[in-house]
Each structure stands twice: as structure tokens, then as C-alpha cells.
Design an enzyme around this catalytic site. Sequence first.
Site, PDB file in Angstrom:
ATOM      1  N   LYS A  50     -62.868   8.317  -8.601  1.00  0.00           N
ATOM      2  CA  LYS A  50     -62.812   7.096  -9.398  1.00  0.00           C
ATOM      3  C   LYS A  50     -64.234   6.620  -9.648  1.00  0.00           C
ATOM      4  O   LYS A  50     -65.000   6.407  -8.706  1.00  0.00           O
ATOM      5  CB  LYS A  50     -62.010   6.034  -8.644  1.00  0.00           C
ATOM      6  CG  LYS A  50     -61.997   4.686  -9.359  1.00  0.00           C
ATOM      7  CD  LYS A  50     -61.026   3.726  -8.716  1.00  0.00           C
ATOM      8  CE  LYS A  50     -61.124   2.349  -9.344  1.00  0.00           C
ATOM      9  NZ  LYS A  50     -60.191   1.394  -8.737  1.00  0.00           N
ATOM     10  N   ARG A  76     -59.260  -6.057 -15.208  1.00  0.00           N
ATOM     11  CA  ARG A  76     -59.741  -7.163 -14.375  1.00  0.00           C
ATOM     12  C   ARG A  76     -59.352  -8.502 -14.991  1.00  0.00           C
ATOM     13  O   ARG A  76     -59.151  -9.483 -14.271  1.00  0.00           O
ATOM     14  CB  ARG A  76     -61.241  -7.023 -14.143  1.00  0.00           C
ATOM     15  CG  ARG A  76     -61.552  -5.772 -13.313  1.00  0.00           C
ATOM     16  CD  ARG A  76     -63.039  -5.522 -13.126  1.00  0.00           C
ATOM     17  NE  ARG A  76     -63.293  -4.230 -12.494  1.00  0.00           N
ATOM     18  CZ  ARG A  76     -64.493  -3.691 -12.351  1.00  0.00           C
ATOM     19  NH1 ARG A  76     -65.564  -4.344 -12.779  1.00  0.00           N
ATOM     20  NH2 ARG A  76     -64.625  -2.514 -11.770  1.00  0.00           N
ATOM     21  N   LYS A 113     -69.360  -2.526  -8.365  1.00  0.00           N
ATOM     22  CA  LYS A 113     -68.622  -1.655  -7.445  1.00  0.00           C
ATOM     23  C   LYS A 113     -69.332  -0.314  -7.218  1.00  0.00           C
ATOM     24  O   LYS A 113     -68.713   0.653  -6.767  1.00  0.00           O
ATOM     25  CB  LYS A 113     -67.188  -1.466  -7.956  1.00  0.00           C
ATOM     26  CG  LYS A 113     -66.397  -2.789  -8.056  1.00  0.00           C
ATOM     27  CD  LYS A 113     -64.892  -2.582  -8.240  1.00  0.00           C
ATOM     28  CE  LYS A 113     -64.132  -3.916  -8.214  1.00  0.00           C
ATOM     29  NZ  LYS A 113     -62.660  -3.745  -8.293  1.00  0.00           N
ATOM     30  N   GLU A 116     -65.371  14.780  -3.020  1.00  0.00           N
ATOM     31  CA  GLU A 116     -64.311  13.777  -2.834  1.00  0.00           C
ATOM     32  C   GLU A 116     -62.925  14.420  -2.733  1.00  0.00           C
ATOM     33  O   GLU A 116     -62.115  14.017  -1.901  1.00  0.00           O
ATOM     34  CB  GLU A 116     -64.327  12.761  -3.991  1.00  0.00           C
ATOM     35  CG  GLU A 116     -65.465  11.758  -3.922  1.00  0.00           C
ATOM     36  CD  GLU A 116     -65.254  10.684  -2.844  1.00  0.00           C
ATOM     37  OE1 GLU A 116     -64.239  10.731  -2.134  1.00  0.00           O
ATOM     38  OE2 GLU A 116     -66.124   9.804  -2.724  1.00  0.00           O
ATOM     39  N   LYS A 129     -60.160   9.128 -12.630  1.00  0.00           N
ATOM     40  CA  LYS A 129     -60.106   7.878 -13.366  1.00  0.00           C
ATOM     41  C   LYS A 129     -61.502   7.435 -13.761  1.00  0.00           C
ATOM     42  O   LYS A 129     -62.382   7.486 -12.909  1.00  0.00           O
ATOM     43  CB  LYS A 129     -59.450   6.833 -12.453  1.00  0.00           C
ATOM     44  CG  LYS A 129     -59.375   5.453 -13.007  1.00  0.00           C
ATOM     45  CD  LYS A 129     -58.758   4.539 -11.976  1.00  0.00           C
ATOM     46  CE  LYS A 129     -58.730   3.134 -12.543  1.00  0.00           C
ATOM     47  NZ  LYS A 129     -58.399   2.154 -11.569  1.00  0.00           N
ATOM     48  N   SER A 181     -57.308   0.790 -18.813  1.00  0.00           N
ATOM     49  CA  SER A 181     -57.110  -0.385 -19.670  1.00  0.00           C
ATOM     50  C   SER A 181     -58.055  -0.407 -20.871  1.00  0.00           C
ATOM     51  O   SER A 181     -57.624  -0.722 -21.985  1.00  0.00           O
ATOM     52  CB  SER A 181     -57.269  -1.654 -18.832  1.00  0.00           C
ATOM     53  OG  SER A 181     -58.548  -1.696 -18.224  1.00  0.00           O
ATOM     54  N   TYR A 208     -50.961   2.677 -20.114  1.00  0.00           N
ATOM     55  CA  TYR A 208     -50.333   1.456 -20.617  1.00  0.00           C
ATOM     56  C   TYR A 208     -49.524   1.746 -21.873  1.00  0.00           C
ATOM     57  O   TYR A 208     -48.751   0.898 -22.312  1.00  0.00           O
ATOM     58  CB  TYR A 208     -51.404   0.388 -20.877  1.00  0.00           C
ATOM     59  CG  TYR A 208     -52.159   0.085 -19.602  1.00  0.00           C
ATOM     60  CD1 TYR A 208     -51.630  -0.781 -18.667  1.00  0.00           C
ATOM     61  CD2 TYR A 208     -53.357   0.747 -19.300  1.00  0.00           C
ATOM     62  CE1 TYR A 208     -52.275  -1.004 -17.458  1.00  0.00           C
ATOM     63  CE2 TYR A 208     -54.013   0.525 -18.105  1.00  0.00           C
ATOM     64  CZ  TYR A 208     -53.470  -0.357 -17.183  1.00  0.00           C
ATOM     65  OH  TYR A 208     -54.105  -0.552 -15.991  1.00  0.00           O
TER      66      TYR A 208
HETATM   67  C1  PBG Z   1     -58.982  -1.754  -8.427  1.00  0.00           C
HETATM   68  C2  PBG Z   1     -58.376  -1.084  -9.586  1.00  0.00           C
HETATM   69  C3  PBG Z   1     -58.944  -1.069 -10.855  1.00  0.00           C
HETATM   70  C4  PBG Z   1     -58.083  -0.379 -11.686  1.00  0.00           C
HETATM   71  C5  PBG Z   1     -56.995   0.044 -10.900  1.00  0.00           C
HETATM   72  N1  PBG Z   1     -57.199  -0.398  -9.596  1.00  0.00           N
HETATM   73  C6  PBG Z   1     -60.156  -1.733 -11.378  1.00  0.00           C
HETATM   74  C7  PBG Z   1     -61.409  -1.634 -10.610  1.00  0.00           C
HETATM   75  O1  PBG Z   1     -61.669  -0.692  -9.861  1.00  0.00           O
HETATM   76  O2  PBG Z   1     -62.195  -2.572 -10.766  1.00  0.00           O
HETATM   77  C8  PBG Z   1     -58.371  -0.166 -13.136  1.00  0.00           C
HETATM   78  C9  PBG Z   1     -57.264   0.230 -14.015  1.00  0.00           C
HETATM   79  C10 PBG Z   1     -57.531   0.068 -15.456  1.00  0.00           C
HETATM   80  O3  PBG Z   1     -58.631  -0.283 -15.933  1.00  0.00           O
HETATM   81  O4  PBG Z   1     -56.570   0.306 -16.189  1.00  0.00           O
HETATM   82  N2  PBG Z   1     -58.571  -1.385  -7.171  1.00  0.00           N
END
Ligand code: PBG
Length: 322
Positions: free
Chosen positions: A193, A203, A215, A231, A246, A272, A311
Site C-alpha cells: 500500500k 478521507r 503517512k 512486503e 493499492k 477513491s 466504488y
Molecule cells: C486507511 C485506508 C485508506 C483507504 C483504505 N483504508 C486511506 C489511507 O490510507 O489514508 C483508501 C481507500 C480509497 O482511497 O479508496 N486505513
Amino acid sequence: MLQRPRRNRRTAAIRAMVQENHLDPSHLVLPVFVHEHARPHPIASMPGHSRLSISAMVELAQRARALGLAGLALFPALNENQKDAHGTESLNPDGLMQRAIRTLKQQVPELVLFTDVALDPYSSDGHDGVVVGDRIDNELTVPLLARMAVAQAQAGADFVAPSDMMDGRIFAIRRALDEAGYFEVGVMSYAVKYASAFYGPFRDALDSAPRSGDKKTYQMDPANLREAGREIKLDEEEGADILMVKPGLPYADVLHFVRHNTSLPVAAYHVSGEYAMLKAAAERGFIDFDACLLESLLCLRRAGADVIFTYGALEAAQLLAK
Ligand code: PBG
């Protein structure tokens, strides 16, 4: 010319016969946002998506089931006053998340239910782990994640899905699940990720943006590919059942790499921001949303995804049914 590739593209039947990859609703998982309030709260940056009450979410789940989706990925949107530094509410057996899981498993048991394991929806700091000064503390976070996973398993999750990127959490979660007797609950690791700007609309959906910093000390650098190998090897050894990459399309090379370096099923998260881009461009008349959505998802399959979180899952399933 001896070679005329166009011969294999001449008719629809020939094209269907030689098609190398396929997209089916059974590959798709729909992320949903649940909240305590009766009325839906639309998410401005994700047209078509809202925070839903548990009962509205059940209706959505029934539609998802009828359209043949694989499952749902559940995320809770808490009120600010339920958040604290340790994400305590995540452990509440009667909290929003656990109630949503129980209801969903009762009402629509056939759907595969993925539940998010990370602190950010519950954290007053908006980070996936416990904040100590300006650090995210791995050792304080991992035991909390393990307890959260057990609480979700107890409520009925099929797969707990740690999205936090702490080190060693897959092992800790697997061990905690087994000690509690949840041998059959799977772990879908967000193994690879990235620290991506494409998570912006998510968010907004949870009101979970980090209150300070970013992050980058736990999520991966978008510049890195070899690190993905490290990983996935660790998460495989630690007991993961499914590995996720991701975001999705901008990371298709990573997906391809992961597909060829593990025998576990691989999931991709069409995140998203990717969905929001398609919607925004289509709203302005610049692209055809339906065609671009199906193409994006098919490309993720070609790159190596067995499962796709998107989505656009309901829209895609509707289009595929035609
Ligand atoms: C956080 C989390 C995130 C998403 C899924 N779980 C956002 C982040 O890491 O800040 C993002 C999913 C998306 O953007 O559709 N645990």
C-alpha cells in the site's frame, strides 16, 4: 504479409474466442461507508456514494448480492466525539462497526465480508497507528490491531483486512484470531500500500485525514517496486490469505510484479481518487464513464488482479449484465 493480427479481430465471435482476460461481477468487492445516522450523508468527491445507516447498507448489500458481486468492504464513519488517541471505540462489541458486521452477516450471509483493520476511522489523530509525539508507534499499535481483528471476527467478518501497514501485524493478527478460535476467518493484507494522493476522497468519506504529518513512515514510497517483493514475502510468511496492491491503475506494474511473485490470490484496490477522476471527467462530458470504468477494471484483471475493490462495483455489474 504472412502475419495479419487483424484476422483474429474480424468478428465479435472471433474476438470473444481469443479474449485473454475477463471481468465478472464475482471478481468485484464494493466498499461501503456506514454511520450512526438515519439519513444518508452524500460524499461530495464520490458521486453516487454516501455514508449510510446500517439498514440502508443492508439494502445496498442485497442489490450487490442480486447483481452477483463477490462481497463488501466495510468502513465505519464515526462521530468526532467517539474518536480517541488509541481508537478505543474499534473494540466495542456493540459499536457501529461490530453492529454493522453482525447485521450484514445475518441479512446477507452469502456476500464475502471484508472488514477494515486500522486505527484511522477511530483515531482522533487520523493516523492508522498510535501517535507518540511525531512518530507512529508500531509496538503500541500492533496489539490494538490484533484485538480489533478479533472483535470483527467475533461479529462475523469473513476476512479481516489490515490496511494500516504496521510491521508484523499480519502475524499478530493471525495468532490472535487462532487463539480466539477464529481459524476460519481469513486475513486479507493490504500488503503493498503506497502513500498515495489518490486516497483524498476516501478521507473525506470518513473525515479521517491525518491531523498532522503524512503517512510516509508506514505506507510505501510510490517510487519503489522492489520493496513490494519484501512486503509480500513477509505477509505470506506471517499467514496472509490474500495480498492486496493499492492504489490500482497507476500501480499496474506493481500488480503484475506481485502476481508473478506469489501463489496467493491478489487483490487490487481501484481507489477513491481513481473513481472520482472518472466521475469528474464524465460529468464534464470529457469521457464515457461506463466504458472507462469497465476498461479500468479489465486492465486491472489483465495486470494480475483476481479480486478488485472498486466504488464502481454496482455500476460495473449492471453493465456486465446487459
Ligand atoms: C486507511 C485506508 C485508506 C483507504 C483504505 N483504508 C486511506 C489511507 O490510507 O489514508 C483508501 C481507500 C480509497 O482511497 O479508496 N486505513
